[in-house]
Motif scaffolding. Structure first.
Motif, PDB file in Angstrom:
ATOM      1  N   ARG A  57     -14.629  17.479  35.094  1.00 20.27           N
ATOM      2  CA  ARG A  57     -14.198  16.113  34.775  1.00 20.27           C
ATOM      3  C   ARG A  57     -12.757  15.874  35.206  1.00 20.27           C
ATOM      4  NH1 ARG A  57     -16.673  16.635  28.769  1.00 20.27           N
ATOM      5  NH2 ARG A  57     -15.866  18.721  29.156  1.00 20.27           N
ATOM      6  N   ALA A  83     -22.213  22.621  38.554  1.00 17.50           N
ATOM      7  CA  ALA A  83     -21.947  22.514  37.106  1.00 17.50           C
ATOM      8  C   ALA A  83     -22.689  21.322  36.517  1.00 17.50           C
ATOM      9  CB  ALA A  83     -20.448  22.359  36.873  1.00 17.50           C
ATOM     10  N   ILE A 105     -19.952  14.697  33.201  1.00 19.67           N
ATOM     11  CA  ILE A 105     -20.038  16.004  33.872  1.00 19.67           C
ATOM     12  C   ILE A 105     -21.005  15.937  35.067  1.00 19.67           C
ATOM     13  CG2 ILE A 105     -20.747  18.435  33.605  1.00 19.67           C
ATOM     14  CD1 ILE A 105     -19.744  18.235  30.668  1.00 19.67           C
ATOM     15  N   SER A 133     -29.403  18.947  41.899  1.00 25.60           N
ATOM     16  CA  SER A 133     -30.144  17.922  41.170  1.00 25.60           C
ATOM     17  C   SER A 133     -31.106  18.660  40.245  1.00 25.60           C
ATOM     18  CB  SER A 133     -30.860  16.990  42.145  1.00 25.60           C
ATOM     19  OG  SER A 133     -31.540  15.986  41.439  1.00 25.60           O
ATOM     20  N   SER A 134     -32.354  18.297  40.275  1.00 23.52           N
ATOM     21  CA  SER A 134     -33.367  18.899  39.398  1.00 23.52           C
ATOM     22  C   SER A 134     -34.693  18.256  39.771  1.00 23.52           C
ATOM     23  CB  SER A 134     -33.028  18.557  37.941  1.00 23.52           C
ATOM     24  OG  SER A 134     -34.109  18.866  37.092  1.00 23.52           O
ATOM     25  N   THR A 182     -32.100  30.306  32.323  1.00 21.88           N
ATOM     26  CA  THR A 182     -30.630  30.335  32.239  1.00 21.88           C
ATOM     27  C   THR A 182     -30.242  29.956  30.808  1.00 21.88           C
ATOM     28  OG1 THR A 182     -30.312  27.980  32.704  1.00 21.88           O
ATOM     29  CG2 THR A 182     -30.476  29.431  34.626  1.00 21.88           C
TER      30      THR A 182
HETATM   31  P1  NDP Z   1     -26.152  27.291  32.537  1.00 19.49           P
HETATM   32  O1  NDP Z   1     -25.937  26.620  31.229  1.00 19.49           O
HETATM   33  O2  NDP Z   1     -26.488  28.740  32.554  1.00 19.49           O
HETATM   34  O3  NDP Z   1     -24.911  27.028  33.501  1.00 19.49           O
HETATM   35  C1  NDP Z   1     -24.218  25.815  33.519  1.00 19.49           C
HETATM   36  C2  NDP Z   1     -22.890  26.048  34.201  1.00 19.49           C
HETATM   37  O4  NDP Z   1     -22.198  24.785  34.305  1.00 19.49           O
HETATM   38  C3  NDP Z   1     -21.979  26.991  33.418  1.00 19.49           C
HETATM   39  O5  NDP Z   1     -21.362  27.878  34.300  1.00 19.49           O
HETATM   40  C4  NDP Z   1     -20.954  26.055  32.790  1.00 19.49           C
HETATM   41  O6  NDP Z   1     -19.718  26.730  32.675  1.00 19.49           O
HETATM   42  C5  NDP Z   1     -20.868  24.972  33.840  1.00 19.49           C
HETATM   43  N1  NDP Z   1     -20.314  23.732  33.300  1.00 19.49           N
HETATM   44  C6  NDP Z   1     -20.845  22.916  32.361  1.00 19.49           C
HETATM   45  N2  NDP Z   1     -19.998  21.901  32.101  1.00 19.49           N
HETATM   46  C7  NDP Z   1     -18.910  22.089  32.905  1.00 19.49           C
HETATM   47  C8  NDP Z   1     -17.696  21.396  33.098  1.00 19.49           C
HETATM   48  N3  NDP Z   1     -17.404  20.277  32.400  1.00 19.49           N
HETATM   49  N4  NDP Z   1     -16.812  21.857  34.003  1.00 19.49           N
HETATM   50  C9  NDP Z   1     -17.078  22.982  34.708  1.00 19.49           C
HETATM   51  N5  NDP Z   1     -18.202  23.695  34.564  1.00 19.49           N
HETATM   52  C10 NDP Z   1     -19.103  23.251  33.671  1.00 19.49           C
HETATM   53  O7  NDP Z   1     -27.344  26.451  33.217  1.00 19.49           O
HETATM   54  P2  NDP Z   1     -27.958  26.449  34.690  1.00 19.49           P
HETATM   55  O8  NDP Z   1     -27.453  27.538  35.519  1.00 19.49           O
HETATM   56  O9  NDP Z   1     -29.400  26.275  34.493  1.00 19.49           O
HETATM   57  O10 NDP Z   1     -27.371  25.052  35.200  1.00 19.49           O
HETATM   58  C11 NDP Z   1     -26.748  24.856  36.447  1.00 19.49           C
HETATM   59  C12 NDP Z   1     -27.202  23.519  37.000  1.00 19.49           C
HETATM   60  O11 NDP Z   1     -28.603  23.584  37.268  1.00 19.49           O
HETATM   61  C13 NDP Z   1     -26.997  22.312  36.090  1.00 19.49           C
HETATM   62  O12 NDP Z   1     -26.503  21.221  36.846  1.00 19.49           O
HETATM   63  C14 NDP Z   1     -28.406  22.023  35.602  1.00 19.49           C
HETATM   64  O13 NDP Z   1     -28.572  20.664  35.264  1.00 19.49           O
HETATM   65  C15 NDP Z   1     -29.211  22.400  36.825  1.00 19.49           C
HETATM   66  N6  NDP Z   1     -30.639  22.667  36.614  1.00 19.49           N
HETATM   67  C16 NDP Z   1     -31.063  23.676  35.805  1.00 19.49           C
HETATM   68  C17 NDP Z   1     -32.412  23.926  35.633  1.00 19.49           C
HETATM   69  C18 NDP Z   1     -32.924  25.009  34.734  1.00 19.49           C
HETATM   70  O14 NDP Z   1     -34.108  25.000  34.383  1.00 19.49           O
HETATM   71  N7  NDP Z   1     -32.119  25.973  34.334  1.00 19.49           N
HETATM   72  C19 NDP Z   1     -33.424  23.109  36.312  1.00 19.49           C
HETATM   73  C20 NDP Z   1     -32.875  22.098  37.167  1.00 19.49           C
HETATM   74  C21 NDP Z   1     -31.534  21.881  37.299  1.00 19.49           C
HETATM   75  P3  NDP Z   1     -18.660  26.578  31.469  1.00 19.49           P
HETATM   76  O15 NDP Z   1     -19.431  26.252  30.236  1.00 19.49           O
HETATM   77  O16 NDP Z   1     -17.991  27.916  31.453  1.00 19.49           O
HETATM   78  O17 NDP Z   1     -17.750  25.492  31.917  1.00 19.49           O
END
Ligand code: NDP
Length: 241
Positions: A57, A83, A105, A133-134, A182
């Motif tokens: 952000r 993220a 975010i 995306s997703s 995840t």
């Molecule tokens: P996780 O929760 O394991 O990872 C999310 C990551 O995003 C973390 O490293 C977190 O780090 C970071 N993050 C969240 N908010 C912020 C912020 N404000 N600034 C910087 N970093 C941020 O989930 P996933 O690996 O699954 O998610 C990654 C992406 O994949 C997301 O965009 C999610 O929407 C997408 N996605 C996931 C799916 C799934 O089934 N897992 C399916 C489809 C899409 P920290 O908290 O340390 O900042």
């Protein structure tokens, strides 16, 4: 400085971002790892990694992190705009603060991240943006209203960016995963929604590993710059919708 170019990743502290950092590091790339929590990224101890505390952000924090990474390893050749959070809930009872957080975010954070590298890639006439995306950016699901909205945003912006950046030889890949194992569900605060998501997930035999997503990103990146995988849509085989 290593010979392979720098790969930047937001959300590298967990899940798909962390797995992607690992895959590119194994392939010999220096990696710029960005997230709010630095400890998990430090613990991974990847060679030639630059770790930066970044909240997507905050546009300046990302720009500063990119500058720091580039000072050590040269220009960012791929940015994984990853993220994101999933505050899933019944829209009728979801507190608006959860919408604010997701929108800030998952949409503004995405634009902040693109902004940090786009002009450099255009000047160099090379580069790759991987936009997270997703499958929820392609169709809607119950209790996903605003989350879907943010991921449809990523799809729309990516289509437009791909068109615009093609003149500059910059690739834009959209990533649309289904259920991946995840920590993403830790963002679901609504217990009823969480329970029904878990039930569905169990029916399909669970999600698939983040390492599978990471390997696909690496494969797409490794194609010649003139070849573009426009979209990767990856789900568990037993995920029906
Ligand atoms: P996780 O929760 O394991 O990872 C999310 C990551 O995003 C973390 O490293 C977190 O780090 C970071 N993050 C969240 N908010 C912020 C912020 N404000 N600034 C910087 N970093 C941020 O989930 P996933 O690996 O699954 O998610 C990654 C992406 O994949 C997301 O965009 C999610 O929407 C997408 N996605 C996931 C799916 C799934 O089934 N897992 C399916 C489809 C899409 P920290 O908290 O340390 O900042």
């Amino acid at each position: 400085m290593t010979t392979k170019p720098l790969i930047a990743i937001t959300g590298a502290s967990s899940g798909i971002g962390a797995a992607t950092a690992e895959a590119f590091s194994k392939a010999g790339h220096p990696v710029l790892m960005m997230a709010r929590r630095t400890a998990p990224m430090e613990d991974m101890a990847l060679p030639n990694s630059v770790i930066a505390e970044v909240d997507v952000r905050d546009r300046k924090q990302i720009a500063d992190a990119v500058a720091k990474g580039e000072a050590e390893h040269g220009p960012v050749d791929m940015m994984f705009v990853n993220a994101g959070i999933a505050r899933l809930a019944d829209i009728g009872r979801q507190p608006p603060e959860e919408w604010d957080e997701m929108i800030d975010i998952n949409t503004k954070g995405v634009m902040n991240t693109v902004h940090a590298v786009m002009n450099g890639m255009m000047e160099r006439r090379t580069g790759t943006l991987v936009m997270m995306s997703s499958i929820a950016g392609r169709k809607v699901y119950p209790d996903h209203t605003v989350y879907c909205g943010t991921k449809y945003f990523v799809h729309a912006v990516s289509e437009s960016l791909r068109d615009y950046l093609s003149d500059y030889n910059v690739r834009v890949i959209v990533l649309s995963p289904g259920v991946i194992e995840t920590d993403v569900l830790s963002g679901v605060l609504d217990e009823q929604t969480l329970a029904s998501y878990k039930e569905n997930k169990q029916k399909m035999g669970g999600g698939i590993g983040a390492d599978i997503v990471a390997d696909l990103i690496l494969n797409a990146y490794q194609l010649p710059q003139r070849a573009l995988v426009q979209e990767i849509c990856l789900t568990p085989t037993r995920q029906k919708f």
